[in-house]
Design a protein around this motif. Structure first.
Motif, PDB file in Angstrom:
ATOM      1  N   SER B  49       0.810  -1.216   0.000  1.00 43.61           N
ATOM      2  CA  SER B  49       0.000   0.000   0.000  1.00 43.61           C
ATOM      3  C   SER B  49       0.847   1.272   0.000  1.00 43.61           C
ATOM      4  N   ILE B  50       1.836   1.253  -0.849  1.00 44.83           N
ATOM      5  CA  ILE B  50       2.684   2.437  -1.000  1.00 44.83           C
ATOM      6  C   ILE B  50       1.894   3.527  -1.730  1.00 44.83           C
ATOM      7  N   ASP B  51       1.997   4.742  -1.251  1.00 45.83           N
ATOM      8  CA  ASP B  51       1.371   5.863  -1.945  1.00 45.83           C
ATOM      9  C   ASP B  51       2.296   6.285  -3.088  1.00 45.83           C
ATOM     10  N   PRO B  52       1.863   6.091  -4.322  1.00 45.85           N
ATOM     11  CA  PRO B  52       2.765   6.387  -5.456  1.00 45.85           C
ATOM     12  C   PRO B  52       3.277   7.817  -5.428  1.00 45.85           C
ATOM     13  N   ARG B  53       2.490   8.706  -4.865  1.00 48.94           N
ATOM     14  CA  ARG B  53       2.903  10.113  -4.858  1.00 48.94           C
ATOM     15  C   ARG B  53       4.061  10.369  -3.903  1.00 48.94           C
ATOM     16  N   ARG B  54       4.368   9.359  -3.089  1.00 50.15           N
ATOM     17  CA  ARG B  54       5.488   9.480  -2.149  1.00 50.15           C
ATOM     18  C   ARG B  54       6.763   8.845  -2.697  1.00 50.15           C
ATOM     19  N   VAL B  55       6.640   8.307  -3.896  1.00 47.16           N
ATOM     20  CA  VAL B  55       7.777   7.581  -4.469  1.00 47.16           C
ATOM     21  C   VAL B  55       8.517   8.457  -5.476  1.00 47.16           C
ATOM     22  N   VAL B  56       9.833   8.393  -5.461  1.00 48.84           N
ATOM     23  CA  VAL B  56      10.609   8.948  -6.572  1.00 48.84           C
ATOM     24  C   VAL B  56      11.324   7.794  -7.254  1.00 48.84           C
ATOM     25  N   LYS B  57      11.119   7.674  -8.552  1.00 47.46           N
ATOM     26  CA  LYS B  57      11.766   6.612  -9.313  1.00 47.46           C
ATOM     27  C   LYS B  57      13.020   7.178  -9.972  1.00 47.46           C
ATOM     28  N   LEU B  58      14.091   6.438  -9.833  1.00 49.14           N
ATOM     29  CA  LEU B  58      15.351   6.945 -10.376  1.00 49.14           C
ATOM     30  C   LEU B  58      16.014   5.865 -11.213  1.00 49.14           C
ATOM     31  N   SER B  59      16.700   6.286 -12.242  1.00 44.57           N
ATOM     32  CA  SER B  59      17.396   5.289 -13.048  1.00 44.57           C
ATOM     33  C   SER B  59      18.510   5.930 -13.852  1.00 44.57           C
ATOM     34  N   ASN B  73       2.773   5.495 -12.697  1.00 46.12           N
ATOM     35  CA  ASN B  73       2.663   6.747 -13.439  1.00 46.12           C
ATOM     36  C   ASN B  73       2.503   7.968 -12.550  1.00 46.12           C
ATOM     37  N   GLN B  74       2.002   7.742 -11.370  1.00 46.87           N
ATOM     38  CA  GLN B  74       1.711   8.887 -10.505  1.00 46.87           C
ATOM     39  C   GLN B  74       2.913   9.302  -9.666  1.00 46.87           C
ATOM     40  N   SER B  75       4.022   8.652  -9.882  1.00 49.34           N
ATOM     41  CA  SER B  75       5.220   9.020  -9.126  1.00 49.34           C
ATOM     42  C   SER B  75       6.105   9.932  -9.963  1.00 49.34           C
ATOM     43  N   PHE B  76       6.863  10.745  -9.286  1.00 40.17           N
ATOM     44  CA  PHE B  76       7.930  11.472  -9.958  1.00 40.17           C
ATOM     45  C   PHE B  76       8.986  10.461 -10.418  1.00 40.17           C
ATOM     46  N   GLY B  77       9.585  10.737 -11.560  1.00 42.75           N
ATOM     47  CA  GLY B  77      10.629   9.848 -12.058  1.00 42.75           C
ATOM     48  C   GLY B  77      11.775  10.652 -12.632  1.00 42.75           C
ATOM     49  N   PHE B  78      12.947  10.083 -12.602  1.00 39.51           N
ATOM     50  CA  PHE B  78      14.107  10.752 -13.202  1.00 39.51           C
ATOM     51  C   PHE B  78      15.008   9.702 -13.831  1.00 39.51           C
ATOM     52  N   ASN B  79      15.034   9.727 -15.131  1.00 45.25           N
ATOM     53  CA  ASN B  79      15.879   8.837 -15.920  1.00 45.25           C
ATOM     54  C   ASN B  79      17.099   9.674 -16.332  1.00 45.25           C
ATOM     55  N   GLY B  80      18.180   9.506 -15.582  1.00 44.78           N
ATOM     56  CA  GLY B  80      19.332  10.418 -15.703  1.00 44.78           C
ATOM     57  C   GLY B  80      20.374  10.006 -16.729  1.00 44.78           C
ATOM     58  N   HIS B  82      24.028   7.778 -17.753  1.00 42.07           N
ATOM     59  CA  HIS B  82      24.544   6.418 -17.610  1.00 42.07           C
ATOM     60  C   HIS B  82      25.502   6.326 -16.413  1.00 42.07           C
ATOM     61  N   GLY B  83      25.129   5.506 -15.450  1.00 41.40           N
ATOM     62  CA  GLY B  83      26.030   5.218 -14.334  1.00 41.40           C
ATOM     63  C   GLY B  83      25.943   6.153 -13.151  1.00 41.40           C
ATOM     64  N   ARG B  84      25.142   7.207 -13.238  1.00 42.20           N
ATOM     65  CA  ARG B  84      25.160   8.204 -12.160  1.00 42.20           C
ATOM     66  C   ARG B  84      23.904   8.172 -11.300  1.00 42.20           C
ATOM     67  N   MET B  85      23.088   7.155 -11.440  1.00 43.70           N
ATOM     68  CA  MET B  85      21.851   7.142 -10.669  1.00 43.70           C
ATOM     69  C   MET B  85      22.125   7.187  -9.170  1.00 43.70           C
ATOM     70  N   ALA B  86      23.155   6.490  -8.728  1.00 41.63           N
ATOM     71  CA  ALA B  86      23.450   6.460  -7.295  1.00 41.63           C
ATOM     72  C   ALA B  86      23.661   7.876  -6.761  1.00 41.63           C
ATOM     73  N   ALA B  87      24.392   8.672  -7.498  1.00 39.26           N
ATOM     74  CA  ALA B  87      24.682  10.036  -7.044  1.00 39.26           C
ATOM     75  C   ALA B  87      23.454  10.936  -7.202  1.00 39.26           C
ATOM     76  N   ILE B 102      12.994   4.669  -5.290  1.00 40.20           N
ATOM     77  CA  ILE B 102      13.196   3.356  -5.898  1.00 40.20           C
ATOM     78  C   ILE B 102      14.096   3.557  -7.109  1.00 40.20           C
ATOM     79  N   GLY B 103      15.239   2.941  -7.057  1.00 46.00           N
ATOM     80  CA  GLY B 103      16.189   3.086  -8.152  1.00 46.00           C
ATOM     81  C   GLY B 103      16.267   1.809  -8.956  1.00 46.00           C
ATOM     82  N   VAL B 104      16.290   1.949 -10.271  1.00 44.96           N
ATOM     83  CA  VAL B 104      16.461   0.782 -11.129  1.00 44.96           C
ATOM     84  C   VAL B 104      17.653   1.029 -12.050  1.00 44.96           C
ATOM     85  N   SER B 105      18.524   0.066 -12.105  1.00 39.71           N
ATOM     86  CA  SER B 105      19.740   0.224 -12.891  1.00 39.71           C
ATOM     87  C   SER B 105      20.041  -1.090 -13.609  1.00 39.71           C
TER      88      SER B 105
END
Ligand code: TPP
Ligand code: TPP
Ligand code: SF4
Ligand code: SF4
Ligand code: MG
Ligand code: MG
Lengths: 600, 346, 600, 346
Positions: B49-59, B73-80, B82-87, B102-105
């Protein structure tokens, strides 16, 4: 020259030669601040090696009643306190000048010039005799020349003592032993009864009343705090480290909440790639984020600078320029990263660059940069250099920001609701190229968007469509054009011009100002325009139109600013002549005059 | 699936349906492991029951990194980059530590170009669920070896990999990660609860998820093909995650089972399949090493430490997110400035 | 238009719309090569997504008897084989054009235009019926349109069969099943008896006799092998990967020694920072080293590019430009990394850039780049772009290098001995700015030196001296000036000019050439100068001087090349007008004409 | 020293005197650990009769990285950019694999900015003697923490380090290093033979050498001060290196001692002080971990594997250095080109 007859008052240029890590930083500071305290305008420039201990370093103290704060070529007084560089240093003083040296051992006869006078002070012997703790001797030997110079040029002992007390505040032992050494030098000269006719310092009551003395990096640090910086990422690099280190020292006083928690985070990154990526992440998340670096770091940041530009994330990047290319001369000054700031990263980019020219404008632009970044949703550079950033100089006091934070088109939940529950991240509603923006934590169901460095449409959806893409790039360019009228305008100093114009920016301003005065005395009156930002704006076009011969003073080899202006104003391109002075020394007015008018 | 579907309620604890956790349509190849991971993330968020609006997706960049677009779809996302998602995540995380990152790499993104930043993110114990969709290959650039390709593995182009694979699980443990798990895209029963647990972990949770690239690394001779992974997979434990709002009613066998209360609520229940204590760092290192030695991919929850402060805590960040502080809280007063000016007159 | 009456011969522009990963790469290849084999000049341009499977892709085959190889805006024939893009694709064909579609299912009525003709081929049904293996069907469906197009436009079945055999050489099963599908399409049209009047293809005997067809990246790969590249470092990135992958495929045939060992090393680095650092290490050690990348990689390489420049290490960097900034459009073309190549890295730098404009010049410049790098001891860029690099085009065959390796001033032990056992790494003996150089393995006692990215004197010793430093930077600039006369000169195509000049470079050349012909027919004759390198040289100044109105065609937003030229030739700056076409599509002559003369 | 001086012959096996191994005058602070390491490198090269003209010195940026200038003036040297020495050396090493590369780096250079490239160099087993002059601090930029600073360590400026140190020795082992040692700048008896052995190793030899920064990291509260290191140092073994050209006449206690023949000649003789087998990778990992746990710096030869091919071998590089190949060996013929052209006509 006239000075030979009546020694000039409050127009002295002193150079102190010592070794790095020998404690001379303190003694030079005391000397500099004493001159300040006497009310005489002065600058203190440190020429230091890229090393921690033992290599030669020179400190220039220029007292100038007329208020010229740039480096001066002609050295009136040379303090020889470094055996390793004696031979070369002896040659540096102007004919008629004065050499103060440690005569604990005699000066090699080869180093005796006929056209200068010599005064000896046996610092080493004095220290050996009077300072008990041997480990202190090496460092405190330098305090002896402070006293000697003080006595020779008329700095009252009392003033030096006051400065000592200001500087070492609650360390009475340090004050005492330093004072002792200063007195040793002072009294030695007194005893000798030696006089000199190079020049004198005379207190000017209230002379520096509305002035402060500090370094540009400190000015930026304080400015950034007033600009509301909350996420500060960095990786140490000369000459930028002191900017963030000043923040580390100063920020806790203003940014602890009632639970003792920090209203900021300063993160030392593992490298500049990380520092800038953190900046972009923080900017995206809505923080006022900044980093500070120098050339090599700027090069490493290129990829993510392009990301920030294309995704439209705000962030402030202070660049304290040093001698390039490559590692180059890390402890020398230049203005040679202009292209890499203005057009940094691959693809078409145009970045906003703010260009302070003294400490007070450094403070102003530091806080303004956060507003500009938020308004234009883009990385903003504050272009500094080592001369501005790490040298002591005078300026007007920092002025309290005259306007509240401008967070630009940042929408709250209520804002979205008010506009009919609609939000398009990259839609240009106002024709100014600037879209609206939301940040994580905004819980309105329409608030979230997906940011990406790849092609995207007005709703932030992935797109490879060529028309969408062209329009996006055109909008970004429009944004830059909008910024043109928002960033600081140039300042024009008009006079009885002969059609000649000088243009300067950043640390070139001060020596150019002086050069202009010198040129006027040589019958070559010129007007002067100070550039304060890119994109250029305001009176630049008029200035170009109304002067047939324009010299753009740049501290780089290739005329990087000239290239930008020639492209922006092709119709005047041929008028703009770069005066490129790039040897890494703080710029001196004399060099500018010589480049334009030829050596006299 | 059909069974589960029947049991599934229509909406979860916060009244969202599963489709509320979906994202844009996937552009992965048909059968790509990454899509299966996306499905597990969706399941995990729905179940918790995660509130999508509280999630930031990073990759970062890669096929894997694209997938953040395919959930929530309702979460903020940032597809940055190559290789710098951690930072990137470190900056975003410290700017607003109330969001759930939530980071996906990919393995290229993390183990090649991003290795240094990945290691340092772990060192700082940034709060994040960091999922590596590990296929041993650069999918998006069409099939070159990545640094997690096994020695001797054969590429589709015929090249043979001469280098030892970097094992991201042991690297993470060595760098001080406080939550390290490994799983397989095809094992949703294992993966979804791991993601749930990771999201409730107050620090860096590294999930190394084997995820076959059906287009470029699914042939004979590849160790990261579907077949290869199935053969080499070796489960340490079975895992259940019980969210805060649910009663802990799973079977529990003392001695054999282990319960860990997660910092941010909820409980992990592990049914041990091997004699492995995931709270023992040295054991965790060696169980992975041992597995590699035997040609196995050890999966499950490998290491967990719920006692360490996360990055924002360590940085003593105030409760209000830094991004939400007002001018009044940030700009010192004119009096403060006067004092500063004064100090520069001495 | 006249074409409506008598269908034109050998002037057809076909666009094939399919989905990525659906096997259309092969079918398009067969179609393209068949046109080539008929002796008709042709280009094949692939507009593909940044994705592996399922997203739309378009392939443009242009047959042009006049030999125009650029993209053409007006599409004569549209092959609709992607349901996802039907609606948009239908609009793309010109009025009077032809649409070929899969009529296994009927076309939605909304997609029926009155001003074009439609021909259906039930590819899906045909394949379902005739191909047994279901897993082959999806891929081979595309071969059906090859046959249909072939029949419609007059490509003999025998030629398509030959091409199939050339392409799939030793895989008879593949040839057979593909052939079967081509025949299905061919015969279907034959059976229908459908004709069209859009245009025809007619074999031109020996038409392409002295032509080769390939992609620019392949040309660079082969050129680099002939240039003696031994250390190749890379990190995969679109659209540059195929350059090194071609080398991996091709180099073993030429570079295995008698023991089966490699006379090369191709190293896939962990990132571009490593790739370029390896390049610099290898160049320092004396190997002919190269790397290949695109925008994001180029950004990451910035720091070490400055190192190579300042330490004076040779190396060749191929940059295959794509749509920037940031990740941008990785599968679209642009010329937008010019500034970052030419003035890359922090500090003052000026890099040599070679600019091929077709496959044969790509081969030439690829091998020449190694000579230029060795001679000037500096990184040399070969500026490519996606359009040149990844699209099929015709050119003259590769010409064998006309001169031996030029390793520049590389000293052997004997050389040092011959000059009196003396060697100074950074001494400009010849006044051309180029010093002498040694490499590890040279055992002469004077050979070794210490390379560093920090300040150094002529003997490669550490130095912070400002005069030494200034002279070093001046010498580096002198080297660039020397290179001016060494790099390829522009080519000028003069005609009966009206005072208008066109300037182009790289992939803009071909469409500009065509645009010039079109403009001439509109009474606007112009001369044309092709830039082939930076620094610019040769006739550029004359061309600028002798034309009042100059259009510089650039595939970027900001006129990056214009900025460089305006700075180099300020007196002509105002004449140079950038024509900026940057939507990522391969440049079309029509767009150029329109930009200059306005819509027809 | 005086005793050793008396015993030392005037010239070595290749008729060079010790001063022939010297470099430019050091500009380190007086007492800096880095100078002591320089001295050990000089000793090692002198003792092993290394021909300076066969050596390439490589370094990054930092005080430590400057020191390659302070030994072996007759060698080529390259002081590159910050953190990239590993990659620079990879290029130089493959271009001419007959040279002997000695790399010197700092802990900032290697463990912060250079971590990724360092790890990948190890993975490739590039032939190099890679010395990290580890002082837990950024010396050249005046005293910020590096990534090897211990948690809780206090900087001269008063800051306290909140992060766990990265242990370069265990990282190197995890990444597949084939020679890993740790030592202390002040222990020339241990360090010099380690350097000798490293130079005869055919692959990546990582030497993590603790080296106090007397100016910025030598105060109370620092774990990498001279005093701190002395207290925490814990020797695994005593080491002797016997070059190829010398008779092996050291004392040898079977069971307790270990002999390893180095790939490039010479023999390492280890007198075990602890029960540690440096040819056992798992043991090597755990002995370091264990040491850290107990607050000790384990020193000596930690891990060695002489069986792995080095990078150039793995790349199947021909015997003539790539940098020395002639045009005749490199440029294909006109006939070759004709065939290529022909293939493009089909
Ligand atoms: C700086 C930079 N270099 C190279 C690339 C090209 N590139 C895109 S994705 C990728 C590798 C992706 O591999 P991985 O992370 O394993 O993801 P996968 O596609 O396998 O899921 C590369 C090299 C890039 N986008 N940026
Ligand atoms: C790209 C880049 N970033 C930052 C710097 C500044 N810098 C010079 S040396 C150094 C750290 C050196 O630390 P370490 O490697 O530990 O060497 P030490 O001085 O301690 O021996 C830094 C950050 C630089 N030269 N280049
Ligand atoms: S290429 Fe591989 S990783 Fe990428 S989408 Fe296709 S199957 Fe997945
Ligand atoms: S600052 Fe530290 S590391 Fe640098 S030379 Fe001085 S003591 Fe050595
Ligand atoms: Mg992958
Ligand atoms: Mg250090």
């Amino acid at each position: 020259m006239a000075e030979m007859d009546t020694p000039p008052v409050n127009d002295v240029n002193i150079c102190v030669a010592t070794a790095n890590g020998s404690g001379s930083a303190s003694s030079n500071q005391i000397l500099y601040k004493s001159v300040f305290k006497m009310g005489i305008p002065c600058s203190g420039k440190n020429l230091f090696p890229s090393n921690i201990q033992g290599l030669p370093t020179w400190y220039f103290i220029r007292a100038s009643e007329k208020g010229y704060l740039g480096r001066k070529d002609a050295i009136d007084v040379m303090v020889l306190f470094n055996d390793d560089t004696l031979a070369a240093d002896v040659k540096k003083v102007r004919a008629g000048g004065l050499i103060l040296y440690d005569d604990s051992r005699p000066l090699p006869p080869a180093l005796v010039r006929k056209d200068v006078s010599y005064i000896g002070v046996p610092a080493e012997n004095l220290v050996k005799e009077h300072i008990k703790a041997p480990q202190l001797r090496a460092k405190q030997r330098n305090m002896v020349y402070v006293g000697a110079v003080g006595k020779l040029f008329g700095i009252p002992m009392g003033i030096m003592q006051e400065v000592l007390e200001d500087t070492f505040g609650n360390k009475p032992a340090v004050i005492e032993s330093n004072l002792q050494c200063i007195e040793l030098g002072y009294k030695h000269i007194e005893k000798l009864g030696t006089a000199q006719d190079v020049g004198f310092l005379k207190a000017v009551p209230n002379g520096n009343k509305h002035k402060i003395m500090t370094e540009g990096n400190t000015a930026c640090a304080v400015g950034a705090i007033f600009g509301g910086a909350t996420v500060v990422t960095w990786y140490p690099i000369t000459p930028s480290s002191s900017l963030v280190e000043e923040m580390i020292e100063r920020i806790p006083a203003f940014r602890r909440d009632e639970h003792g928690k920090n209203r900021y985070a300063i993160v030392q990154a593992e490298d500049e790639l990380a520092a800038v990526s953190m900046l972009v992440g923080a900017g995206f998340a809505g923080a006022r984020a900044m980093t500070s670096t120098a050339g090599p770091g700027l090069s490493l940041m290129q990829e993510s600078i392009g990301l920030a530009y294309f995704v439209e994330v705000p962030g402030v990047i202070f660049v304290i320029q040093r001698g390039g290319p490559s590692t180059g001369l890390p402890t020398r000054t230049q203005q040679s990263d202009i292209t890499l700031m203005h057009q940094g990263s691959h693809g078409d980019t145009r970045h906003i660059v703010l260009i302070p020219h003294d400490n007070s404008s450094a403070f102003d632009m530091a806080w303004q940069a956060f507003d500009v970044a938020d308004r234009f949703q883009t990385p903003v550079f504050v272009m500094m250099d080592l001369d501005l950033g790490m040298n002591m100089s005078l300026s007007a006091p920092f002025a309290m920001p005259d306007r509240p934070f401008d967070r630009g088109k940042l929408l709250s939940e209520a804002d979205i609701k008010a506009q009919g529950d609609k939000f398009s991240r990259y839609l240009d509603l106002d024709g100014d190229g600037i879209p609206q923006r939301t940040i994580p934590g905004n819980l309105h169901p329409a608030a979230a968007y997906f940011a990406r460095g790849s092609g995207h449409d007005e709703q932030a959806r992935y797109s490879e469509d060529h028309i969408v893409y062209r329009k996006l790039l055109e909008r970004l360019r429009r944004k830059y054009e909008t910024a043109r009228e928002y960033v600081p305008k140039p300042i024009v100093y008009n006079g009885a011009s002969t059609g000649m114009g000088l243009m300067s920016f950043g640390s070139s301003y001060e020596p150019t100002r002086e050069a202009r005065d010198i040129m006027a005395t040589r019958g070559k009156a010129a007007d002067h325009l100070l550039l304060r930002a890119l994109p250029v704006n305001g009176d630049v076009r008029d200035f170009l139109a109304s002067h047939k011969e324009i010299y753009l003073i740049e501290q780089n080899r290739d005329g990087q600013m000239t290239q930008i202006l020639r492209d922006e104003f092709p119709e005047y391109a041929a008028r703009i002549k770069p005066v490129c002075l790039f040897d890494g020394m703080p710029l001196a007015a004399g060099d500018i005059v010589e480049s334009i008018l030829g050596g006299n | 699936m059909t069974e589960a579907a029947r049991l599934e309620p229509q909406v979860n604890h916060i009244h969202l349906a599963k489709k509320d956790y979906e994202g844009a349509e996937s552009t992965m190849c048909k059968g790509c492991g990454h899509d299966a991971i996306t499905a597990s993330i969706i399941t995990a968020c729905y179940e918790s029951s995660i509130d999508p609006r509280r999630v930031v997706k990073l990759s970062g960049i890669g096929c894997s990194s694209k997938t953040t677009n395919y959930f929530m779809n309702q979460s903020f996302g940032f597809n940055g980059t190559h290789g710098r998602m951690a930072a990137l995540a470190t900056g975003a995380g410290v700017a607003n530590h109330h969001m759930l990152p939530i980071g996906v790499s990919g393995d290229g993104d993390t183990a090649s170009i991003g290795l240094g930043n990945f290691a340092h993110m772990i060192r700082r114990n940034l709060r994040i669920t960091y999922i590596v969709e590990n296929n041993g290959v650069y999918g998006l650039t069409k099939g070159q070896f990545s640094a997690t390709a096994d020695k001797g593995s054969r590429a589709k182009k015929g090249w043979v990999n001469p280098w030892n694979a970097i094992d991201l699980a042991s690297l993470a443990i060595l760098m001080g990660a406080t939550f390290v798990a490994r799983s397989f895209s095809g094992d949703r029963k294992q993966l979804a609860p791991l993601v749930q647990a990771a999201m409730n972990h107050n620090g860096t949770a590294v999930l190394d998820v084997l995820s076959p690239c059906v287009t470029f690394n699914n042939h004979e001779g590849s160790t990261k093909s579907l077949k290869g992974i199935r053969e080499m997979k070796d489960d340490l434990n079975e895992i259940d995650f019980i969210p805060e709002f649910e009663p802990i009613d799973v079977e529990y066998a003392p001695g054999k089972d282990l319960r860990v209360r997660m910092h941010d609520g909820g409980t992990v229940v592990l049914h041990k399949l091997k004699d492995h204590d995931p709270t023992d760092r040295v054991q965790a290192m060696s169980v992975v090493e041992q597995g590699m030695h035997e040609g196995k991919f050890v999966t499950g929850l490998i290491y967990i430490d719920e006692t360490q402060p996360d990055f924002a805590t360590q940085e003593n960040v105030c409760d209000t997110p830094l991004s939400m502080l007002s001018e009044a809280e940030l700009r010192p007063s004119a009096k403060d400035l006067a004092l500063i000016n004064e100090s520069f007159m001495r």
